[in-house]
Structures are given as C-alpha cells and as structure tokens.
Write an enzyme that holds these catalytic residues in place. Structure first.
Site, PDB file in Angstrom:
ATOM      1  N   SER A  84      10.116  29.979  -3.397  1.00  0.00           N
ATOM      2  CA  SER A  84       9.467  29.008  -2.533  1.00  0.00           C
ATOM      3  C   SER A  84       9.667  27.565  -3.000  1.00  0.00           C
ATOM      4  O   SER A  84       9.346  26.628  -2.276  1.00  0.00           O
ATOM      5  CB  SER A  84       7.961  29.310  -2.461  1.00  0.00           C
ATOM      6  OG  SER A  84       7.350  29.184  -3.740  1.00  0.00           O
ATOM      7  N   SER A 119      10.192  32.396  -7.457  1.00  0.00           N
ATOM      8  CA  SER A 119      10.243  31.111  -6.758  1.00  0.00           C
ATOM      9  C   SER A 119      10.817  29.944  -7.550  1.00  0.00           C
ATOM     10  O   SER A 119      11.077  28.891  -6.990  1.00  0.00           O
ATOM     11  CB  SER A 119       8.855  30.743  -6.233  1.00  0.00           C
ATOM     12  OG  SER A 119       8.494  31.576  -5.165  1.00  0.00           O
ATOM     13  N   LYS A 145       6.449  20.088  -7.185  1.00  0.00           N
ATOM     14  CA  LYS A 145       6.277  20.918  -5.988  1.00  0.00           C
ATOM     15  C   LYS A 145       4.957  20.591  -5.300  1.00  0.00           C
ATOM     16  O   LYS A 145       3.940  20.357  -5.969  1.00  0.00           O
ATOM     17  CB  LYS A 145       6.319  22.392  -6.418  1.00  0.00           C
ATOM     18  CG  LYS A 145       6.328  23.402  -5.294  1.00  0.00           C
ATOM     19  CD  LYS A 145       6.475  24.805  -5.882  1.00  0.00           C
ATOM     20  CE  LYS A 145       6.535  25.879  -4.814  1.00  0.00           C
ATOM     21  NZ  LYS A 145       6.764  27.231  -5.398  1.00  0.00           N
TER      22      LYS A 145
END
Length: 449
Positions: free
Chosen positions: A157, A181, A79
């Site tokens: 996210s 997330s 990420k």
C-alpha cells in the site's frame, strides 16, 4: 543504484560542503512539481515552506558543527497513514478528510525529525493500506517507474513512498508493511524495501490495518540507506553495515507456496539470481516449509486484517461507507462476520505457526524467494474486479507469509537494467534484522548481473 545518491554519499557531500540541505530540498521540490512527472499523484500534501525552513535551520546547525546527525538536512517522505503534527491524517481516504489535525508526530516521524531528516510531504497510498496493488480512486494512482508510458501499478500500500524514491522526490521514505506494503512497491519500482521485526518500531501515531501484523519500515535506494533509516526508526545506534561474503551463506529456497503460479519473467529472474549466488559460493538448499500451507486457511475468512480493521472502522464505515473505495470496504466488512471465538482461534494458530516456523528456519541464515509472484500489471488491466483480486493475491502472497510468522524481510531489485522489475526477498525469523541487512548488503550488487 550506481551513480545515484545514497544517504551515505549525501552525508559526505553535506559534510564536505559540496551540497546543502536547502539545495537538496529545492531539488526534491522541483521533481515533485515537474508537470511531466508523477508528483501530483505521488504526494497528497507537499510541506514546502516547512521543509525549506527546516533545511535552512539544518544548514545553520551544520555550519555551527551542531548537526543532530550526519544525515541532517536530507529530505524524506512520509506515508499518509502517519500523524504529522498540525496535519490531517487521511490514510489515503476521503472518509477522514474532516478529521482534526494531529496533535503530535507519530513516534516514527518524530525519530526521523530528531535525526535531522526533513519531511518533504505526505505520500499517496492504497486507501487504509488495504491492498498490495496501490490503486487509489480518490487521489489518483502514481505509476510504477517501469514503462511509465504504458502505466503499471506502483504496488501497495506504500505506493507513493516507493515512487517518491524511484523519481528522486525524496531520499528515504517511511512506509508500513502488514502483508508486504513496503516490499511490494519496492519490488515494483526497482528499489529496496524493508519490513522489520514488528516490535522494534512503535506503532503509535499510525492508522492501523491490523494491530497484530502492522510494522513500520523504510524504502530507499540501497540496502545501506534502509539500514540507516531502520536504525533511526528503532531508536538504535546507526552502525556501519558490514556486508557478509556470499561464500558460505546458508540460504533456503522454500518450495512450498512461494514458487506457485510465478510469472515467467519472475521465475527466470529468480533462477538467474540463485545461479549467481551459487556460483559465488552460497549454500542453497531447496526445502519444504509445510507451515506456509497453514496461512491460506488462517486467512480464509479474512484473517487478522479483516477482523482488526473492522474493529477500528465499524463506526466510521457505518457513517461514511459510501465514500470508501468499494474494493476496500468490502474487505473490511468481512470482519463483521468473524466471531470472538474465530479471533481467539486465529491467535492460537499464529502462535503455533511462529513457533514451528522458527524451528524450521533455524539452520539457515535466511529464506530466499521472489518478493511477488508477478511483475507489476498494467493499471488499465485491473478495472475488472476479478483481475484485480487475482493480481492483488499474487502480489501479497509471498510477503504475507513473513508477516504471519512475525519475521523480518527485505526486497532487493533482482532484474537487469531496463527489464521488468522483479524483487528478490530475503527473510528470517523475528529478531534477525541485522543479519538480513548484512546478507542483503553482500549480494545487492551481484544478483542483477
């Protein structure tokens, strides 16, 4: 996930000479580069040359019987929130584009590399991790794997992390989970996502959302894959995962908050999964969890996320607030009005919440609940701020409860093949990570019947 490679099958194929690290990297790079796919929106940076070099190095080490682990040579995605040495960490934002490159890998990234996993690239995300939806107005929004021609949100996210797994662009993904997330995008893409007990994985080298609630966890195709990655991230031995028999599992179904406003498809899928577990001998009990009612009140002024993100962003947002996503900056700025006394009250309220919840959960192996209250909405339907806010709250609500009680949790796909993606979440108190993996492994092939 039948007939799709897992970390275990890939490790066997690497050991048996049926594939190589270079072949795995080349396959992932080809999927990322496919013009008809989501690669351009899933990855903010593809580490092509370094990945190829690392793959060739791992192949030489394996030939010399010196591979650092059975998983050496398997590509994983990272990420964009994490530091990778020599790269700029943008956290999905334009505001950090001119930041200096990281001087070292985040600890979580370093541990994956030490096991021989190959970093294939940096994945897209909600700007500064502040949403459960996954829309990014700066770099585009990767579409959920479901009904791609329609265009549903990927969940946030860790949006790109989940899509990278669903589309075979990587075989494991490093994400973060502050209020769901890892689990929300896993649910919205039909894969598995795990939120560990926070203290197990160091948080250094990651752009924070909430120091109190942030945790770093894996997304992958199966429970077993996530268990391997979780052990590596926590610097624990990778042990064989023994699935628990469903018969005799003590599972509590909370009736407080988590079943409110469920979309019909979510409710039907969840009840079907419960029926399957019951027929297989699980001991299900529907219980009230009044502690969950406290969470909304704790978050009414923005909670830990607003107060702690504002502390981190207050200078950056002053100088570069015009380039923030307004849906992100407005939530960060809520923290400006929170006083020190408000924050101290929050800390005290959470300590009480954790203590009371731990007692409530003690008689059960796990809580079982829908990961999200809704299936992934269409991206086009969320142009309206009111619609976005409602969808965001319903995406985050159930997962956030577990972060607030300092628990651990996993999301499993519960929908039938081809159906709207629905996640089933197993959760327990802090430190119950291994038990959650064993329970999830025992039911992952059963609940989608």
């Amino acid at each position: 996930m039948k007939n799709k490679p897992t970390l275990a099958t890939l490790a066997e194929d690497l050991e048996g000479g049926r594939t190589s690290a270079r072949e795995l990297v080349d396959q992932c790079l080809a999927r990322i580069a496919d013009a008809s796919g989501e690669g351009i929106r899933t990855f903010l940076h593809v580490d092509r040359e370094a990945a190829i070099e690392a793959a060739e190095a791992m192949d030489r080490l394996r030939a010399a019987r010196a591979a650092p682990s059975p998983y050496a040579g398997i590509p994983v995605s990272i990420k964009d929130l994490f530091d990778i040495k020599g790269q700029v960490t943008r956290a999905g934002s334009r505001a950090l584009e001119d930041s200096p490159p990281a001087e070292a890998d985040a600890t979580a990234v370093a541990r994956l590399r030490r096991a021989g996993f190959i970093v294939i690239g940096r994945t897209n995300m909600t700007e500064f991790a502040y949403s459960g939806i996954g829309i990014n107005p700066h770099y585009g929004t990767p579409k959920s794997a479901w009904q791609r021609d329609v265009g549903h949100v990927p969940g946030g996210s860790s949006s790109g992390a989940a899509v990278s797994i669903a589309d075979g662009m990587a075989y494991g993904a490093l994400g973060t989970d502050t209020g769901g997330s890892c689990r929300i995008p896993a649910a919205y893409n039909g894969i598995v996502g795990f939120k560990p007990t926070q203290r197990r994985v160091p948080l250094d080298g990651g752009v924070p959302l909430s120091f109190t609630l942030d945790s770093f966890g894996p997304l992958a195709r199966t429970v077993g894959c996530c268990a391997v990655l979780d052990a590596v991230l926590a610097d624990e031995p990778v042990r064989p995962l023994q699935p628990r028999p469903i018969r005799g599992m003590r599972l509590a179904v909370p009736t407080t908050v988590v079943l409110d406003e469920l979309e019909d498809e979510v409710a039907r899928t969840f009840e079907r999964a419960l029926e399957v577990l019951s027929r297989q001998g699980a001991l299900l009990e529907r219980i009230a969890v009044p502690e969950f009612l406290d969470v909304a009140a704790m978050n009414v002024k923005g909670g830990f996320a607003a107060s702690e993100s504002y502390a981190w962003h207050r200078y950056l947002i002053t100088s570069k607030g015009d380039v923030y996503d307004p849906r992100v900056s407005s939530r960060i700025l809520r923290g400006e009005s929170l006083s020190a006394a408000d924050y101290i009250d929050l800390l005290a309220a959470r300590r009480s919440l954790i203590a009371r919840s731990t007692v409530r959960l003690a008689p059960y192996d796990a809580l079982v609940m829908p990961t999200t209250a809704i299936t992934p909405p269409r991206i086009a339907d969320l142009a309206d701020d009111k619609a976005f806010t409602k969808a965001n709250l319903l995406s985050l609500r159930n997962c956030t409860l577990i972060n607030m009680i300092d628990g651990c949790a996993i999301s499993l796909p519960a929908h039938r093949e081809g159906g709207a993606p629905v996640g089933l979440m197993l959760a327990a108190a802090s430190g119950s990570d291994r038990r959650i993996f064993e329970l999830a492994a025992g039911m992952e092939d059963v609940i989608r019947v």
